[in-house]
Structure formats: C-alpha cells, structure tokens
Design a protein around this motif. Structure first.
Motif, PDB file in Angstrom:
ATOM      1  N   UNK A  14       0.849  -1.198   0.000  1.00  0.00           N
ATOM      2  CA  UNK A  14       0.000   0.000   0.000  1.00  0.00           C
ATOM      3  C   UNK A  14       0.884   1.247   0.000  1.00  0.00           C
ATOM      4  N   UNK A  15       1.928   1.242   0.828  1.00  0.00           N
ATOM      5  CA  UNK A  15       2.816   2.402   0.935  1.00  0.00           C
ATOM      6  C   UNK A  15       3.502   2.696  -0.390  1.00  0.00           C
ATOM      7  N   UNK A  16       3.877   1.652  -1.134  1.00  0.00           N
ATOM      8  CA  UNK A  16       4.545   1.827  -2.425  1.00  0.00           C
ATOM      9  C   UNK A  16       3.698   2.620  -3.422  1.00  0.00           C
ATOM     10  N   UNK A  17       2.385   2.622  -3.244  1.00  0.00           N
ATOM     11  CA  UNK A  17       1.486   3.313  -4.172  1.00  0.00           C
ATOM     12  C   UNK A  17       1.161   4.741  -3.747  1.00  0.00           C
ATOM     13  N   UNK A  18       1.668   5.153  -2.586  1.00  0.00           N
ATOM     14  CA  UNK A  18       1.458   6.521  -2.132  1.00  0.00           C
ATOM     15  C   UNK A  18       2.311   7.493  -2.942  1.00  0.00           C
ATOM     16  N   UNK A  19       1.853   8.724  -3.043  1.00  0.00           N
ATOM     17  CA  UNK A  19       2.628   9.744  -3.746  1.00  0.00           C
ATOM     18  C   UNK A  19       3.888  10.106  -2.956  1.00  0.00           C
TER      19      UNK A  19
ATOM     20  N   UNK B 293       7.897   8.998   4.874  1.00  0.00           N
ATOM     21  CA  UNK B 293       7.760   9.108   6.321  1.00  0.00           C
ATOM     22  C   UNK B 293       6.933   7.969   6.895  1.00  0.00           C
ATOM     23  N   UNK B 294       5.815   7.651   6.240  1.00  0.00           N
ATOM     24  CA  UNK B 294       4.971   6.568   6.748  1.00  0.00           C
ATOM     25  C   UNK B 294       5.674   5.221   6.605  1.00  0.00           C
ATOM     26  N   UNK B 295       6.537   5.093   5.606  1.00  0.00           N
ATOM     27  CA  UNK B 295       7.323   3.864   5.454  1.00  0.00           C
ATOM     28  C   UNK B 295       8.218   3.666   6.681  1.00  0.00           C
ATOM     29  N   UNK B 296       8.816   4.740   7.166  1.00  0.00           N
ATOM     30  CA  UNK B 296       9.654   4.658   8.369  1.00  0.00           C
ATOM     31  C   UNK B 296       8.815   4.241   9.582  1.00  0.00           C
ATOM     32  N   UNK B 297       7.636   4.877   9.700  1.00  0.00           N
ATOM     33  CA  UNK B 297       6.767   4.585  10.842  1.00  0.00           C
ATOM     34  C   UNK B 297       6.323   3.126  10.846  1.00  0.00           C
ATOM     35  N   UNK B 298       5.945   2.630   9.675  1.00  0.00           N
ATOM     36  CA  UNK B 298       5.450   1.255   9.567  1.00  0.00           C
ATOM     37  C   UNK B 298       6.577   0.255   9.810  1.00  0.00           C
ATOM     38  N   UNK B 299       7.762   0.518   9.252  1.00  0.00           N
ATOM     39  CA  UNK B 299       8.891  -0.398   9.472  1.00  0.00           C
ATOM     40  C   UNK B 299       9.291  -0.429  10.948  1.00  0.00           C
TER      41      UNK B 299
END
Length: 442
Positions: free
Chosen positions: A72-77, A81-87
């Motif tokens: 889902x994150x890969x499809x964000x514009x 930042x959210x990738x860091x939070x999720x990881x």
C-alpha cells in the motif's frame, strides 16, 4: 458531528483506502474517523500468538503482514515518512514476539499492531486526498478494565479523555478495537470491537451520527448468501437492529448499538465500495413497523439442560446456576424452565478471541448441585419485527410451516421484537429460506 468507522475490507488495499478517503473528504462533518486493521491482519496476528509455531511458519506470517502494508505504501505519492513509521512498528512487532510471556496481556498487545499499522498508513492516504487529520492513539482515550481479550470500557473516563483529546473543529483519526487499563497495559474489546469503539467514541463526543462503513450496502432482511432474495432494509429501529445483531446479523457487532442508543446518536450502515447506495439508517422510531422485518440464523449453538429436584418450590436455585455461569463469563441466550429443569442456549460458534467454552471446571461446578446434559450442533433462528407478542396467528402459522422439523426450544412473548427457536443445525438454512419466502417475500 459525524463519527465514521471503516472496517478491514474498507482499508484492505490502496484502492480501498482511496475509496474510504474520498468518503471522508466528501463530508466536512466527518470529524472523527475510526479504523480497523487491514483485512486479514488481525487473523495473522492471532496466529502469531501460537507458541507452537515453527520459525518458518512465524516468518511466513510476518512476511505476509509486512508485504500487505508495504504494498500500500509503495502506491502513495509521498510514502517516505509513513514507510519509516510502519517499518518501526514491524520491528517492534518482532521484538514483542521475542518476549517469553504468552498470557492474555501479551496477546492483546500483539493483536493491537494491526490497528496501529493501518491508521499510520491511512493518515497519509487521507492527506493525499486533501484531508488533514491528527493521528490519535486510541489507548489514550479508550480506558477499560484489565479483562484482557474482552475488556469492559469505563464510560466516565472515556468521556473525560475524549473531551481532553478531541477538540471542536479539528479532524482526527484513531483506532478501533484497542484500549488500555489504568496501568497502561494494552487491552482489546474482543473481535468486532472496532464497531463498539466507534459507538463509544460517538457517545462520548455527543455525535449526531455514527457511520459504519463496511463491505455490504446496509442491513438485509437476512443473509443474502443463504437467501439470494434477501433485500436491503433502508430504515430500522434500534430495538429491531439490536435483536438482529445479537441473534446472528453479521453486519453489526452485538454491543455496538448500546452506546449510540444511550447517547441518542443515529447510526448508518453503508458500503464503502458503493457509497451512493442508501444503506440502512437505525433510528428510535421508523416510518413503518412490519410484523416481520428480518430473519437471522446463528449456527454452532449448544443446548445446556440442568435438572435437579432441589428446584421444586425452592428459591435461589436459578440465582446459583446463573452465578456459576457469570463467574466464568459465560453468556446465555435463550432460557426455558420447568419445575425441575432449566434449558439454556450458549453461542459456541468458533471465534479466535472470544469463544464460549464449557470447560471441565465449569462442568464440575455445575454437576456439584445438578444433573447436566450438553447437546451441540444446533442452529438458532430469530424472527425480528414489531408487536410480535400481541400479533395473533404468528405462532400458529410458524408451527404449521415447520411441522416437518424438530424444534427443541422456543422463546416467544418475552420481547415484542423477536421470536426465537432452536433447530437441528442441518435444517437451519432450509428453514430460513422457507420463512423468508413466506413472511417477507410473499
């Protein structure tokens, strides 16, 4: 003010999140948004709680959870930042699994990761849809007791916390299902608890409307998978909806309606994939009041019969019986009594975190003062409507239609909104189809 809750399928993919974000964006009064874990994640987290998993099995589940969210994150514009939070959350999840404890407190914290992950991502999806929201940790507001796995909310404290964290004019995003006790331990409200969370928040902030966005376009006259002729109900009363949810309607969690009813909050159930469809509005008084509004079917019911001559003309016996069940947190549905016996139905449908179980401890305690008979594999059918206890001919018509089937228990007269009866499980769907055709279609 509107509180909007989106279920797992409504946030299960990037496309689903976009649909849900557009719904939030379309109405400025949607001030508090409550989100479930992405579809399938809670089941995966529950599976991770199995201490007998091999290393390979555990890694497969973890990779599945990671892939589901990172795709889902890969499809964000702008997902950096959210990738860091999720990881970071995924790392914390792995660290949590390394802890030795496997008690309910540990498991509640484990399954809470689902909502924490989904809301972090959905915050960014909302932002890219032009909706700026403040992310809130539900555990700061949803205060409960320490009954892990099925925590009871503290209504007064929830209201105070919501007054502190939710300010007029702002928009917020938070999690369903999870809370915390007075010691700060993570708790959960049980499976389906996201609906209850949203309802409690709606009551606490004195919302005008609670929206439940799901994968179906409202409440139907019965389960369309069993009866294809089932049709949507556009308006239903709280009393009818409460009976329907308790006796097997799968759209709403059974406890959802209580806070909304207390707070005078209207409830709307609608489809996030088809938001233009009317859905179902639940109100105190509906425009029409048919004798039979809907039918429900609940499988995997257990019939418990207790018998003792001590019941004969004695007081306190039933109190003793129900106290034993209460002590073990066993909820009873239907009750039928005679001079020397009591029959009870228990919902023993399989549920990962909230399964009614007659353990050997319960059985031994009951057998100390009565004879006990346990029968399984029944279906409970409920006819939901209005003025059923004062409508002539309903029982006669019902029993005439079912003369070829074995009916084990009937409850009629205790409620104006339902008639319930127990049948053999293999007959349940056939009877449901028969009743729907006679009482609703015709």
């Amino acid at each position: 003010m509107i509180v909007s809750k989106f279920g797992g399928t409504s946030v299960g993919s990037y496309a689903a999140m976009q649909h849900s974000a557009s719904i939030v964006a379309a109405e400025p009064d949607r001030k508090l948004v409550v989100i479930s874990a992405t579809s399938g994640t809670t089941n995966d987290l529950v599976a991770l709680g199995n201490s007998e998993l091999s290393y390979t099995e555990r890694e497969e589940i973890l990779m599945r959870i990671e892939k589901r969210h990172l795709e889902i994150i890969e499809q964000l514009k702008d997902g950096e930042e959210v990738d860091k939070q999720v990881r970071l959350l995924l790392t914390e999840l792995r660290q949590h699994l390394e802890q030795i404890a496997r008690d309910k407190r540990w498991k509640d914290h484990l399954v809470a990761f689902g909502e924490l992950l989904s809301t972090r991502i959905f915050t960014q999806v909302l932002g890219e849809a032009g909706v700026e929201v403040e992310w809130l940790d539900a555990r700061d507001m949803m205060k409960t007791d320490s009954h892990f796995g099925q925590a009871d909310p503290d209504l007064k404290v929830i209201k105070k916390k919501c007054a502190k964290y939710v300010q007029s004019g702002k928009r917020y995003l938070t999690q369903g299902f999870i809370g915390s006790d007075i010691f700060g331990n993570t708790t959960t409200l049980g499976r389906g608890g996201s609906d209850l969370s949203a309802s409690l928040f709606a009551e606490a902030v004195e919302a005008d409307m609670l929206e439940i966005w799901t994968d179906v376009a409202g409440i139907y006259t019965t389960d369309p998978r069993v009866v294809p002729a089932a049709r949507p109900i556009h308006e239903i009363t709280f009393d009818e909806a409460a009976e329907l949810s308790v006796f097997g309607g799968k759209v709403l969690h059974p406890a959802t309606l209580k806070p909304a009813m207390r707070g005078g909050v209207k409830v709307r159930v609608a489809s996030s994939s088809e938001p233009n469809k009317k859905g179902t509005v639940i109100v105190h008084e509906a425009g029409d009041a048919p004798v039979i509004r809907a039918l429900s079917l609940r499988k995997h019911q257990t019939l418990l019969t207790v018998k003792s001559l001590d019941m004969l003309h004695q007081y306190g016996y039933l109190a003793k019986l129900f106290q034993v069940l209460a002590n073990h947190k066993i909820s009873v549905d239907l009750v039928s009594t005679s001079e020397v016996s009591v029959s009870l139905t228990l919902d023993t449908a399989v549920s990962a975190s909230n399964k009614v179980e007659l353990t050997s401890e319960v059985v031994t305690e009951l057998e100390s003062f009565c004879e006990l008979k346990i029968e399984k594999d029944f279906s409970l059918i409920a006819m939901i409507g209005n003025n059923l206890n004062n409508t002539a001919g309903i029982s006669g018509k019902l029993f005439n239609m079912l003369k070829g089937y074995n009916i084990r228990m009937v409850c009629h007269g205790s409620s104006e909104n339902n008639v319930c009866f127990l049948v053999n499980q293999e007959d349940g769907e056939e009877i449901l189809q028969l009743l729907h055709k006679e009482f609703i279609e015709d």
